[in-house]
Write a protein that holds these residues in place. Structure first.
Motif, PDB file in Angstrom:
ATOM      1  N   LEU A  25       7.904   8.221  67.162  1.00  0.00           N
ATOM      2  CA  LEU A  25       6.915   8.120  68.239  1.00  0.00           C
ATOM      3  C   LEU A  25       5.508   7.993  67.664  1.00  0.00           C
ATOM      4  CD1 LEU A  25       6.232   8.289  71.295  1.00  0.00           C
ATOM      5  CD2 LEU A  25       5.963  10.754  70.959  1.00  0.00           C
ATOM      6  N   LEU A  26       5.186   8.827  66.662  1.00  0.00           N
ATOM      7  CA  LEU A  26       3.858   8.752  66.049  1.00  0.00           C
ATOM      8  C   LEU A  26       3.637   7.379  65.426  1.00  0.00           C
ATOM      9  CD1 LEU A  26       1.192   9.976  65.180  1.00  0.00           C
ATOM     10  CD2 LEU A  26       2.342  10.969  63.200  1.00  0.00           C
ATOM     11  N   ASN A  27       4.628   6.867  64.730  1.00  0.00           N
ATOM     12  CA  ASN A  27       4.501   5.536  64.126  1.00  0.00           C
ATOM     13  C   ASN A  27       4.301   4.463  65.187  1.00  0.00           C
ATOM     14  OD1 ASN A  27       4.837   6.729  61.640  1.00  0.00           O
ATOM     15  ND2 ASN A  27       6.956   6.068  61.365  1.00  0.00           N
ATOM     16  N   ALA A  28       4.999   4.609  66.308  1.00  0.00           N
ATOM     17  CA  ALA A  28       4.880   3.611  67.378  1.00  0.00           C
ATOM     18  C   ALA A  28       3.509   3.680  68.043  1.00  0.00           C
ATOM     19  CB  ALA A  28       5.983   3.834  68.414  1.00  0.00           C
ATOM     20  N   ILE A  29       2.995   4.888  68.234  1.00  0.00           N
ATOM     21  CA  ILE A  29       1.682   5.045  68.864  1.00  0.00           C
ATOM     22  C   ILE A  29       0.582   4.502  67.959  1.00  0.00           C
ATOM     23  CG2 ILE A  29      -0.046   6.743  69.581  1.00  0.00           C
ATOM     24  CD1 ILE A  29       2.241   8.463  70.643  1.00  0.00           C
ATOM     25  N   THR A  30       0.651   4.845  66.670  1.00  0.00           N
ATOM     26  CA  THR A  30      -0.396   4.430  65.728  1.00  0.00           C
ATOM     27  C   THR A  30      -0.185   3.012  65.211  1.00  0.00           C
ATOM     28  OG1 THR A  30       0.804   5.357  63.824  1.00  0.00           O
ATOM     29  CG2 THR A  30      -0.747   6.808  64.969  1.00  0.00           C
ATOM     30  N   GLU A  31       1.032   2.476  65.436  1.00  0.00           N
ATOM     31  CA  GLU A  31       1.414   1.149  64.939  1.00  0.00           C
ATOM     32  C   GLU A  31       1.252   1.076  63.426  1.00  0.00           C
ATOM     33  OE1 GLU A  31      -0.213  -2.105  67.163  1.00  0.00           O
ATOM     34  OE2 GLU A  31       0.068  -1.113  69.080  1.00  0.00           O
ATOM     35  N   GLN A  32       1.590   2.184  62.775  1.00  0.00           N
ATOM     36  CA  GLN A  32       1.561   2.284  61.316  1.00  0.00           C
ATOM     37  C   GLN A  32       2.732   3.150  60.870  1.00  0.00           C
ATOM     38  OE1 GLN A  32      -2.217   3.659  59.715  1.00  0.00           O
ATOM     39  NE2 GLN A  32      -3.325   2.777  61.425  1.00  0.00           N
ATOM     40  N   GLU A  33       3.122   3.009  59.614  1.00  0.00           N
ATOM     41  CA  GLU A  33       4.160   3.876  59.049  1.00  0.00           C
ATOM     42  C   GLU A  33       3.497   5.173  58.587  1.00  0.00           C
ATOM     43  OE1 GLU A  33       7.505   3.327  59.039  1.00  0.00           O
ATOM     44  OE2 GLU A  33       6.953   1.621  60.307  1.00  0.00           O
ATOM     45  N   THR A  49      -0.621  14.785  59.622  1.00  0.00           N
ATOM     46  CA  THR A  49      -1.734  14.487  60.520  1.00  0.00           C
ATOM     47  C   THR A  49      -2.170  13.041  60.389  1.00  0.00           C
ATOM     48  OG1 THR A  49      -3.388  15.182  58.898  1.00  0.00           O
ATOM     49  CG2 THR A  49      -2.571  16.859  60.414  1.00  0.00           C
ATOM     50  N   LYS A  50      -2.604  12.491  61.490  1.00  0.00           N
ATOM     51  CA  LYS A  50      -3.106  11.117  61.506  1.00  0.00           C
ATOM     52  C   LYS A  50      -4.271  11.041  62.477  1.00  0.00           C
ATOM     53  CE  LYS A  50      -3.440   6.634  61.139  1.00  0.00           C
ATOM     54  NZ  LYS A  50      -4.032   6.031  59.923  1.00  0.00           N
ATOM     55  N   VAL A  51      -5.445  10.670  61.964  1.00  0.00           N
ATOM     56  CA  VAL A  51      -6.606  10.477  62.830  1.00  0.00           C
ATOM     57  C   VAL A  51      -6.620   9.027  63.292  1.00  0.00           C
ATOM     58  CG1 VAL A  51      -7.951  12.268  61.684  1.00  0.00           C
ATOM     59  CG2 VAL A  51      -8.147   9.928  60.898  1.00  0.00           C
ATOM     60  N   MET A  52      -6.997   8.820  64.544  1.00  0.00           N
ATOM     61  CA  MET A  52      -7.074   7.453  65.061  1.00  0.00           C
ATOM     62  C   MET A  52      -8.004   7.426  66.270  1.00  0.00           C
ATOM     63  SD  MET A  52      -3.582   6.715  67.263  1.00  0.00           S
ATOM     64  CE  MET A  52      -4.236   5.159  67.879  1.00  0.00           C
ATOM     65  N   GLU A  53      -8.343   6.237  66.680  1.00  0.00           N
ATOM     66  CA  GLU A  53      -9.131   6.027  67.891  1.00  0.00           C
ATOM     67  C   GLU A  53      -8.160   5.621  68.999  1.00  0.00           C
ATOM     68  OE1 GLU A  53     -12.145   7.017  67.286  1.00  0.00           O
ATOM     69  OE2 GLU A  53     -11.558   7.051  65.187  1.00  0.00           O
ATOM     70  N   LEU A  54      -7.978   6.502  69.950  1.00  0.00           N
ATOM     71  CA  LEU A  54      -7.083   6.224  71.065  1.00  0.00           C
ATOM     72  C   LEU A  54      -7.902   5.530  72.148  1.00  0.00           C
ATOM     73  CD1 LEU A  54      -4.192   6.627  72.121  1.00  0.00           C
ATOM     74  CD2 LEU A  54      -4.960   8.779  73.137  1.00  0.00           C
TER      75      LEU A  54
END
Length: 402
Positions: A25-33, A49-54
């Motif tokens: 799910l995290l990979n799909a949301i961030t579109e990254q591995e 942890t993964k920081v991103m701009e939602l």
């Protein structure tokens, strides 16, 4: 937004049983591995942890936790680490494997979310593998759940829209002092430059207070303690507030006239990130300490210490000088906050600039439940220097009333 510190980002924790699809799910949301994905249960061993701009919400931190109901050799430790992440979770996502008959951890985890005042969303994964009857049963079992397949980008985009809707109301960052001082006020910030000051920059609370002043149309002036007296004269003493580094409290208080309000960065952060009333109440415990008392000094970041270190050197020294006897000090840093606090008589916490507000409020709650008083660096230093009442005056104004 890319430069937004993690401590100022909303923390979204992803929970669920092993192999439910949390990492997918995290990979799909961030579109990254971002997280390692495998058919082997318990692939995620430590929080990721993964920081991103939602978009369009803004900066967030996702935390992928190790699976609950982990029967591996280290399973108990992994689950303990996952549940500890709740202390800093602003919003929880609980993911369920739609192909599994029963999720034994769901009710227990929902109760934990409620205990920690964490809003949550339930997500049923592997919707592409479910027939209509199974979908109906799951909807009945988990009302309001989102159904996704981490292999179906459309379902992930729909869920992200729901996630953004859920986050509405969190967009507005609380003011640091902009809700206390009116437009066009004047603030002088005192920033000593000593061996503790980072080379080539100033520390985060100072940067963020400058930005808060800019956001609210407050004029800010930044000076060293050695130039403070001249700066006040230059401004003809027409100043609404002086904010100083806590370690310069005593000298700055001597320089600043009594009719100008004075506080510290750490006390400002005690209000911004924590609970000012809880911290000021914690001061009462100092009077009850004795030669057998144990005091925990808790810092939000890790750093090398020196003879000028405020938490590990200056506060213990001043506190023992005030009381006239030695105390038993323990030091913890970062997220290494004790679960069992029963052995301590007082906890003194830093300004928590490197922690999100949820973490600080959870720590205060844990202390209250354990009956252990907690206070803050700046408040302790103001008390030890005999200027606590003065340093709290700014927060007792009509707009800043405690």
């Amino acid at each position: 937004m890319n430069a937004t510190p993690s401590a100022n980002r909303l923390h979204i924790g992803i929970y669920g049983q092993t192999n439910a699809g949390k990492s997918s799910l995290l990979n799909a949301i961030t579109e990254q591995e971002t997280s390692l994905v495998s058919e082997i249960r318990g692939t995620t061993t430590d929080p990721v942890t993964k920081v991103m701009e939602l978009i369009p919400f803004g900066p967030v931190v996702f935390i992928d936790t190790a699976g609950l109901k982990d029967s591996s050799a280290l399973g108990e430790k992994r689950m303990k680490a996952s549940r500890k992440i709740m202390q800093r979770t602003d919003l929880a996502l609980y993911i369920i494997d739609g192909c599994e008959e029963f999720d034994s951890e769901y009710e227990k985890t929902m109760a934990d979310f409620k205990k920690h005042n964490i809003p949550s969303l339930t997500i049923v994964n592997k919707s592409d593998m479910l027939n209509e009857e199974r979908m109906k049963n799951l909807r009945d079992a988990y009302p309001g759940a989102s159904f996704v397949s981490t292999l179906d980008r459309g379902s992930i985009l729909n869920f992200k829209d729901r996630l953004v809707d859920e986050l509405k109301g969190h967009e507005k960052e609380p003011a640091i002092i902009g809700d206390i001082l009116p437009y066009n006020s004047k603030v002088v910030m005192v920033v000593p430059i000593d061996s503790e000051a980072p080379k080539g920059r100033i520390i985060l609370p100072q940067v963020q207070l400058i930005r808060d002043c800019l956001d609210h149309g407050i004029k800010s002036y930044v000076v060293r303690d050695t130039e403070l007296e001249d700066a006040l004269k230059d401004l003809n003493y027409d100043v609404d507030l002086v904010v100083t580094d806590s370690q310069a409290f005593k000298e700055v208080s001597r320089i600043v006239p009594e009719d100008i309000m004075l506080t510290s960065f750490s006390i400002v952060y005690a209000r911004y990130k924590g609970d000012l009333n809880a911290f000021t109440n914690g001061i009462n415990a100092i009077k009850k300490l004795n030669e057998n008392s144990k005091v925990l000094i808790s810092e939000s970041c890790t750093h090398n210490t020196s003879h000028e270190d405020i938490g590990r050197v200056k506060i213990p020294k001043l506190l023992q000088e005030k009381l006239g006897f030695n105390l038993d000090f323990t030091f913890k840093a970062g997220h290494d906050f004790p679960e069992d606090m029963s052995g301590y008589d007082l906890i003194i916490h830093c300004g928590s600039c490197m922690l999100n507000k949820k973490t600080m409020l959870t720590r205060i709650q844990l202390c209250e439940e354990a009956g252990i008083p907690i206070t803050n660096y700046g408040i302790v230093l103001a008390y030890l220097n005999g200027i606590l009442d003065r340093s709290m005056e700014i927060f007792k104004t009509p707009s800043g009333k405690e």
